[in-house]
Design an enzyme around this catalytic site. Structure first.
Site, short mmCIF file in Angstrom:
data_model
loop_
_atom_site.label_atom_id
_atom_site.label_comp_id
_atom_site.label_asym_id
_atom_site.label_seq_id
_atom_site.Cartn_x
_atom_site.Cartn_y
_atom_site.Cartn_z
CB SER A 149 -0.95 0.01 1.21
OG SER A 149 -1.99 -0.90 1.01
CE LYS B 82 -3.67 0.66 -1.10
NZ LYS B 82 -4.40 0.19 0.10
CE1 TYR C 123 -4.86 -1.21 -4.50
CE2 TYR C 123 -5.74 -3.43 -4.31
CZ TYR C 123 -5.28 -2.27 -3.72
OH TYR C 123 -5.23 -2.16 -2.35
CE1 TYR D 225 -4.38 0.93 4.56
CE2 TYR D 225 -2.98 -0.30 6.06
CZ TYR D 225 -3.31 0.10 4.78
OH TYR D 225 -2.55 -0.32 3.73
CB VAL E 261 -0.08 -5.83 4.38
CG1 VAL E 261 -1.28 -5.08 4.94
CG2 VAL E 261 -0.26 -6.15 2.90
#
Length: 306
Positions: free
Chosen positions: A61, A64, A188, A240, A258
């Site tokens: 992530s 992103k 993705y 998050y 992760v």
């Protein structure tokens, strides 16, 4: 500064509680939980590292941040019609909010939001073209053409895509995605499967520490205002539903993955990348967070004052 990183690496090596490696992506389950690395790239051009800082890992992530940068470059503020800018307060792969909010994800860093960003940057192109553009951008800001996708990890994610596919189909049902769901997901998963070392990642994040200017080429990547806005989203949403805790303990914009990596930005100072594969209950690197907390205690770097 090298002494600080060495001290952190020694302290992390002595830690017995190392978190839990992400096993819902089978390829990530094989990573050695004893690994630890930390790298710092300063805006003045200095580089410091400790641990296995040249070992590539799946950035997941953290990618992103880079796709958000590309999307804002292509679309500007029009992006925010399909993705919000608020913390989620829910797990990164939750579908609950999408139900309540008409299929519009809360922010670009939860899975649903990142899928929406990928859909936005595809702009009618095939996944291969979009991924080539993404890889080219990451190689440019990291100043390293050896960076690649880990296709094994991408295939592992595609084979276990049910939750993310649910998010994408749900958004598609609300008219939030324009492209074919499988093509968006394939893009993705490859984006998340970019493999980088801590040294490469720290260098790649440096433009966010220097008002949007790429170092050392001195070429502007984004405007100072956009760099600040990306940093603010990293601060609010980058970890998050534990983003508040990270801001409280570390006090720097950061984005976790992760795969066990975290990229943290100290505006005006530098970019710090850490990697330790074991995760806490929220999906963030347990020792990576501890290492960054120790780093800011030693250096005084914080957006909340020295």
């Amino acid at each position: 500064m090298q002494d600080v990183l060495n001290e952190i690496a020694r302290a992390m090596a002595a830690e017995t509680e190392r978190g839990k490696v992400a096993d819902y992506i089978p390829e990530l389950a094989h990573v050695d939980p004893q690994k630890f690395a930390i790298s710092l790239a300063t805006v003045e051009g200095a580089r410091y590292s400790a641990g296995c800082a040249t070992t590539p890992f799946s950035i997941q992530s953290i990618s992103k941040v880079f796709t958000l940068t590309i999307a804002l470059g292509k679309m500007g503020d029009a992006l925010w019609s399909n993705v919000g800018r608020e913390p989620s307060g829910d797990p990164f792969n939750s579908i609950v909010q999408l139900e309540h909010e008409g299929g519009k994800p809360r922010n670009p860093f939860i899975n649903a939001g990142a899928i929406a960003v990928v859909d936005a940057i595809m702009m009618g192109h095939e996944p291969k073209e979009t991924l080539a553009e993404l890889l080219s951008f990451v190689r440019y800001i990291a100043d390293d053409d050896s960076i690649c996708f880990d296709h094994t990890v991408a295939a592992s994610e595609m084979a276990h895509r049910d939750r993310n596919a649910s998010l994408a189909h749900f958004m598609k049902a609300f008219g939030r995605l324009r492209h074919d769901v499988d093509k968006v997901l394939g893009t993705y998963f490859h984006q998340c499967a970019i493999a980088m070392s801590c040294q490469q990642l720290a260098h790649a994040g440096l433009f966010l520490a220097s008002d949007g200017v790429n170092q050392p080429s001195n070429i502007r990547v984004v405007s100072p205002q956009r760099a600040r806005r990306i940093n603010s989203l990293m601060m609010m949403c980058g970890h998050y539903d534990a983003s508040g805790e990270f801001a409280f303990r570390v006090g720097l914009p950061g984005k976790s993955g992760v795969g066990g990596g975290i990229l943290a930005i100290a505006p005006g100072q530098g970019a710090i990348a850490v990697w330790s594969p074991g995760l806490d209950e929220y999906g963030n690197s347990l020792l990576g967070t501890k290492a960054l907390e120790m780093f800011v205690q030693r250096t005084g770097w914080s957006v909340f004052g020295h």
